[in-house]
Every structure is written in C-alpha cells, then in structure tokens.
Design an enzyme around this catalytic site. Structure first.
Site, mmCIF file in Angstrom:
data_model
loop_
_atom_site.group_PDB
_atom_site.id
_atom_site.type_symbol
_atom_site.label_atom_id
_atom_site.label_comp_id
_atom_site.label_asym_id
_atom_site.label_seq_id
_atom_site.Cartn_x
_atom_site.Cartn_y
_atom_site.Cartn_z
ATOM 1 C CG HIS A 259 -4.868 2.599 -1.004
ATOM 2 N ND1 HIS A 259 -4.806 2.388 0.207
ATOM 3 C CD2 HIS A 259 -5.538 3.703 -1.652
ATOM 4 C CE1 HIS A 259 -5.907 3.200 0.773
ATOM 5 N NE2 HIS A 259 -6.286 4.012 -0.250
ATOM 6 C CG ASP B 46 -2.127 0.895 1.109
ATOM 7 O OD1 ASP B 46 -1.849 2.092 0.519
ATOM 8 O OD2 ASP B 46 -3.169 0.823 1.700
#
Length: 231
Positions: A200, A169
């Site tokens: 993400h 992420d």
C-alpha cells in the site's frame, strides 16, 4: 500554485482546495483525491506533476468538515495514528458531494470542460465512488480500499475507470483483490492493473512507502489513460 475556494453543492458553505495551474491553457482538469493524511506535501506534489503535464490540478480538502487544513506525514507514527482517527470520523458520502462540487468548479475552469479524478488509498476508494456516482469523465484509483463492499454500484460506472492494485497490500488482503477481479474484470469500462509484491502506498511521491519502479509504471499507465479519456 494557489488555494481555490469551492462552494458546497448546497451553496451554504465553502471549502478550500490546492490548485496547480499549467503554464499554458489547460488541456483538461484533474481532481486529486487525498489519502487519510489530508492535502499534504505528497498530494500537492501529485498536483504539481499534473500541472507540468498540462492539466489544471485541484486537490479539495475533504477533511474540512472535521478540521480544515489537515497535513500529516505518514512516516511519523503519531501522525499516522491521527490520520486513522480522522478516517474513523470521516463521512464518505459527504466527501462525494464535495468532490462533485469540485468537479463542477473544475468544468467551468477549463476549455471543453473535461474533468478526471485520481485518488490514493482512501482517495482510491473515493475515485471508484466518484466513477459510480458522478458525471466525471474518467477516474483512477491507486490501491483503493474496501472495493469489495462497493461492487453493487459497478453498474453505475458509465465512464472509464482504472484501478492500480498493490499485490502485497496490507490493507487489501488477497481475498478482497480476488473479489475485485471477479466483480470487475468483465466490466467494459474498468481496467485493473496488478503490482505483485508491492505494498500500500507504493506510488506516493514522497516518503518511505514509495517503490520507484512500480510507481513509474503505474503513473505511465495513468498518464496514457488520462491523455486518451480527457482528450
């Protein structure tokens, strides 16, 4: 599919929400908490999917205090920039109050009154805050941001919470993920799932960010979690 009008906790104002109803009487309600892109097509699709599973799904417009009806596409650079600007002006504490108002409206709309919450990105953070600050029955956060700064509230999490963590992420670096595990792995009501190599937004319904296999795995875990906690 319809728009729902919800009274604020103070009763002096109202805001709108996207509502998706199941074909039969709902088994429970689920609040779908938006990303920084507003109640866009992806969030509405999440609601529609939950309705197909038998839930009343409600996605409140949490940007209404800044500008109602925000609907942005994260794959468009200019719209991404606008979303980041909105995030900078967003009051998360007021958003939790609006989520609590949504929970109250949802409880009154379903037999048995069970209500869960699912949030994504910013909404994943708000799902954690909802678990700590409201009486929601269960919460799920996908790739939540900034949870390391909220670990001081973990003692207040009284109902089940599941968090899906994207291993690669760009908004949640490795040290933050490590802090989440260190702070929450031993919490009896919190379950963490890691998705190595995923970025993400991997579980978005629409657009370039989706990683289908990881999204399906995360959603299957969420489905089972909601089925058990909202029964």
């Amino acid at each position: 599919m319809a728009t729902l009008t919800i009274d604020t906790l103070g009763g002096d104002k109202q805001f709108s929400a996207y509502r998706a109803d199941p074909a039969a009487p709902p088994r429970a309600a689920v609040i779908v908490i938006q990303e920084i892109f507003g109640v866009n097509a992806g969030i509405r699709a999440k609601c529609d999917r939950l309705a197909e599973q038998g839930y009343l799904a409600i996605a409140p417009d949490l940007f209404w205090r800044i500008e109602p009806g925000i609907d942005l596409n994260p794959d468009v650079p200019e719209e991404m920039e606008r979303a980041l600007d909105l995030m900078g002006r967003f009051d998360q504490n007021l958003a939790i109050a609006d989520i609590e108002a949504t929970i109250r409206a949802a409880r009154a709309a379903v037999p048995g009154g069970k209500v869960g919450a699912i949030g994504f990105c910013l909404g994943g953070r708000l799902a954690y805050m909802t678990a700590a600050r409201t009486d929601v029955d269960a919460s799920v956060g996908y790739y939540p941001v900034g949870i390391d700064g909220l670990l001081g509230e973990k003692h207040a999490i009284a109902r089940p919470l599941m968090l899906h963590i994207a291993g690669a992420d760009g908004f949640v670096p490795a040290e933050v993920q490590a802090a989440m595990h260190a702070g929450l792995d031993d919490h009896p009501r919190v379950t963490l799932h890691d998705y190595p190599g995923e970025d993400h937004g991997f579980a978005t319904e629409l657009g370039k960010r989706r990683s289908d296999a990881a999204a399906r795995l995360a959603d299957s875990r969420t489905d089972a979690f909601l089925a058990s906690t909202l029964a």
